[in-house]
Write an enzyme that holds these catalytic residues in place. Structure first.
Site, short mmCIF file in Angstrom:
data_model
loop_
_atom_site.label_atom_id
_atom_site.label_comp_id
_atom_site.label_asym_id
_atom_site.label_seq_id
_atom_site.Cartn_x
_atom_site.Cartn_y
_atom_site.Cartn_z
N ASP A 264 0.86 -1.18 0.00
CA ASP A 264 0.00 0.00 0.00
C ASP A 264 0.91 1.24 0.00
OD1 ASP A 264 -2.17 1.63 -0.09
OD2 ASP A 264 -3.23 0.72 1.59
C1 BGC Z 1 -5.03 3.25 -0.03
C2 BGC Z 1 -5.31 2.14 -1.04
C3 BGC Z 1 -5.15 2.64 -2.45
C4 BGC Z 1 -3.78 3.26 -2.61
C5 BGC Z 1 -3.51 3.77 -4.00
C6 BGC Z 1 -3.77 4.00 -0.33
O1 BGC Z 1 -3.65 5.14 0.44
O2 BGC Z 1 -4.99 2.68 1.26
O3 BGC Z 1 -6.59 1.64 -0.83
O4 BGC Z 1 -5.36 1.61 -3.36
O5 BGC Z 1 -3.67 4.35 -1.70
O6 BGC Z 1 -4.23 4.88 -4.31
#
Ligand code: BGC
Length: 721
Positions: A264
């Site tokens: 993440d």
């Molecule tokens: C979120 C994810 C997301 C990623 C990319 C993160 O901050 O937790 O759910 O897919 O960003 O945008």
């Protein structure tokens, strides 16, 4: 490319080129810096080098940009390995459909698939190769603002809807330019942060993890999802991206997952902040050892991985395995032959917000709304001439919810527009009444709202929570409606009792005080692009509400966590309970049960459940049982009803839930029509993680019921031999 050619390609890559495949930046960094990264990161490699080696990009705008990014990269990369382009398409790209929590309330896997299919068409035209969807984090505490991104507090719903999304989004063949690969997230148990605070640590037993949190991710992987995203949180002390038990043992070994794992946002970096990595190099080592293939945006792999391999701290075979997974995904998507995949400006124009997509989004918004209360107010009469539309959200355009695309609000059909589309001759007076922000105490608009209410034949009172109060990093400790909305409601309803309260919010709210005074309550969640049209049709009975709560609504925030499938205690609270200090598992100041339980939702028609029949009362593990529920539409309108099947295991080696949803099916019935819904129950549905944390069933007596949580009816028992 065949696997031999892929291996040759891998063999031809320099160490930096290999590492590049595991590096992801967002398009903003990539483009605005004209291929460079500023600050200390920018010093590591010249800008052109990053462009040359980089493996993937996230969060870009449109097909034109997707093509430009790809062209720019392909021109620079001597090995001609296309970029992977990734985007969060969670509930629609341009045509926004209801938030996932609302889709869960639809209890309709086919409807969720239909919406995902429309998102697939729009995403592929935009040039998306991978969507960070589905999100199937089971969540039982609405203080956590990301509950809106999940389908339910129940893993069965999350797993079924997640799998339906994966199947329809990936299709049969990922090289088809209209198909998009899915990244399941956030593995694991991100939806169970302590105290409901986003990113907080998660401490749960292995049994709870395996029964409640892991199955939905597994269902999506079984449906073929090609990527997975380890979560931000630590799980029993170890952040997921470095959690070898979770990643290597469960994911790769037990489940046999051979797709791509992507961290993440900056989660590798956060291993240092968590305090489990002694600096960036250590963080990279830990993440690589846990099989995290791609490092999202924080550039730790980019800066440190090659050196770690040179020093022998990260074995080159480990790097090769990760790179091969990424190359295999690119190959499966057909990017070596067609690096644009589906990116097509003309197609974007044709599919974005087209009539077909708007129709699907409108129907989804109608079928996911939950009618909580109706004392004969709804549907509104068609001959009304003069209606007041009151409340902070009366004219709001922010009805799409978190993860709608920037600018999506300009496409939203507002409530006044929707009402005027359906009832062009109606006189509509609009008053905001008050704001909806935390700490907003301005009461100056209430008098005008009361006057408008008093002068109207009926009032539509639009309350809830601002759109940006739910989503990532949006936890709340108090879940009542913010500001003075309750006061507005009291005064408006006093001025005109012919009032329906309509709610827009991304999480279960505490509506206990509103429920005491509102004659009708309709929960709309964030319905998306077609919000106004869907609401108008529901209010005037062109559509009949059929949503059921996929997460219960609490009486008070202090009831959380509040799973409907709670375990029994040695001192369960009797209902009704009249003792002052009863020494049972209860509160002194509030009932145990939610205000509205999981599975609850009204309709404009009446469904009568006539019987629940089992075709046998004893089964062996090899046999199956048919349960037939007979129900009738006893009202005067066509309506849809979700038949829910609950299980209770009477005696087991470990304590079992007092009620557990094991199947559901939504059916449509004409007035007077009777239907039979038959479910098949097999031994597999009776399994759990037993005393030794082994997965299996135990012989004994089981109960099957229908109805909804805490209000089960027509119970029958059977025995597993
Ligand atoms: C979120 C994810 C997301 C990623 C990319 C993160 O901050 O937790 O759910 O897919 O960003 O945008």
């Amino acid at each position: 490319m065949n696997s031999e050619q892929l291996r040759e390609l891998l063999g031809s890559l320099t160490l930096e080129e290999k590492v590049g495949q595991l590096v992801q930046f967002n398009a903003g960094q990539f483009i605005e810096n004209s291929l460079g990264i500023t600050g200390p990161d920018g010093e590591l490699l010249p800008a052109e080098d990053l462009n040359r080696v980089m493996g993937s990009v996230l969060t870009f705008e449109n097909a034109a940009q997707a093509k430009a990014l790809q062209d720019q990269h392909m021109a620079a990369d001597p090995k001609k390995i296309p970029l992977l382009l990734m985007l969060d398409v969670i509930h629609g790209l341009r045509t926004t459909y209801p938030i996932p929590l609302a889709m869960g309330c639809g209890f309709d896997d086919a409807l969720t698939a239909e919406c995902a299919d429309m998102a697939r068409k729009e995403s592929s035209a935009c040039g998306v190769h991978v969507t960070f969807n589905p999100m199937v984090d089971t969540a039982r505490d609405a203080r956590w603002g990301r509950i809106l991104e999940t389908y339910s507090e129940e893993p069965l719903i999350n797993g079924r809807m997640g799998a339906a999304i994966v199947k329809v989004t990936q299709g049969e063949d990922l090289s088809d330019p209209e198909n998009v690969a899915c990244c399941v997230k956030h593995y694991a148990a991100y939806g169970a942060p302590e105290a409901g605070r986003d990113y907080n640590s998660v401490e749960i037993s292995e049994r709870m993890l395996r029964e409640t949190y892991l199955p939905a991710y597994k269902a999506c992987l079984d449906a073929g999802a090609r990527l997975i995203m380890p979560s931000f949180n630590s799980l029993n002390g170890i952040p997921s991206v470095a959690n070898k038990w979770l990643m290597n043992r469960v994911l790769r070994k037990e489940w046999g997952f051979d797709g791509v794992a992507i961290s993440d946002y900056a989660a590798v970096n956060e291993l240092v902040v968590h305090g489990v990595a002694d600096g960036p190099e250590d963080a990279v080592r830990l993440a690589m050892e846990a099989g995290c293939d791609i490092d999202m945006v924080d550039n730790f792999y980019y800066r440190y991985l090659a050196d770690l391999v040179r020093k022998g701290i990260v074995p080159e075979e480990m790097l090769d395995t990760a790179v091969m997974r990424v190359l295999a995904l690119k190959n499966e998507l057909g990017l070596f032959e067609n690096p644009y995949h589906g990116a097509d400006e003309e197609k974007e124009k044709a599919v974005y917000l087209c009539d077909t997509h708007r129709e699907i989004a409108r129907r989804a918004a109608e079928e996911t709304a939950v009618l909580l209360k109706n004392e004969g107010i709804l549907p509104l009469k068609k001959n009304l001439k003069h209606v007041a539309l009151i409340g902070p959200f009366a004219e709001d355009i922010h009805l799409n919810g978190f993860w709608s695309r920037p600018g999506a609000e300009k496409d939203t059909v507002t409530i006044p527009e929707g009402i005027r589309n359906l009832m062009p001759d109606l006189e509509l007076i609009i008053e905001k009444g008050c704001g909806a922000e935390i700490g907003d105490t301005d009461r100056s608009g209430i008098a005008a709202a009361v006057q408008a209410a008093a002068s109207a034949e009926a009032v539509i009172l639009v309350l809830g929570e601002p759109e940006n109060y739910s989503g990532e990093g949006r936890s709340r400790a108090e879940l009542t409606m913010p500001g003075v909305q309750q006061e507005l409601a009291e005064q408006v309803i006093r001025a005109n009792p012919n009032t329906v309260a309509v709610l827009f919010n991304g999480r279960p709210l505490v509506l206990t005080e509103l429920e005491k005074i509102a004659p009708a309550m309709l929960e709309m969640w964030y319905p998306g692009t077609e919000a106004g049209n869907a609401l108008a049709r529901l209010l005037w009975g062109e559509a009949n509400p059929c949503g059921k709560l996929s997460a219960g609504l609490p009486r008070t925030t202090g009831q959380y966590p509040m799973p409907y499938n709670r375990m029994n205690t040695g001192r369960p609270k009797p209902e009704p309970d009249t003792q002052a200090f009863p020494f049972t598992s209860c509160y002194l100041d509030t009932p145990n049960l939610p205000l509205y339980s999981f599975g609850f939702g009204l309709s404009y028609t009446d469904f009568v459940y006539e019987s629940l029949e089992l075709d046998r009362t004893v089964i062996t593990p090899e046999e199956q049982l048919q349960v037939t529920v007979t129900l009738r539409n006893a009202g005067e309108r066509v309506g849809k009803e979700t038949v829910q099947l609950y299980l209770r295991d009477k005696v087991a080696s470990v304590v079992r839930p007092v009620q557990q949803l094991i199947d559901y099916r939504k059916v449509s019935l004409a007035p007077g029509e009777r239907t039979q819904v038959t479910f098949t129950v097999t031994e597999k549905q009776l399994r759990f993680w037993d005393f030794d944390c082994q997965y299996g069933s135990e012989p004994g007596t089981f109960e099957l019921s229908t109805g909804y949580a805490d209000h089960l009816i027509l119970t029958k028992t059977f025995e597993l031999k």
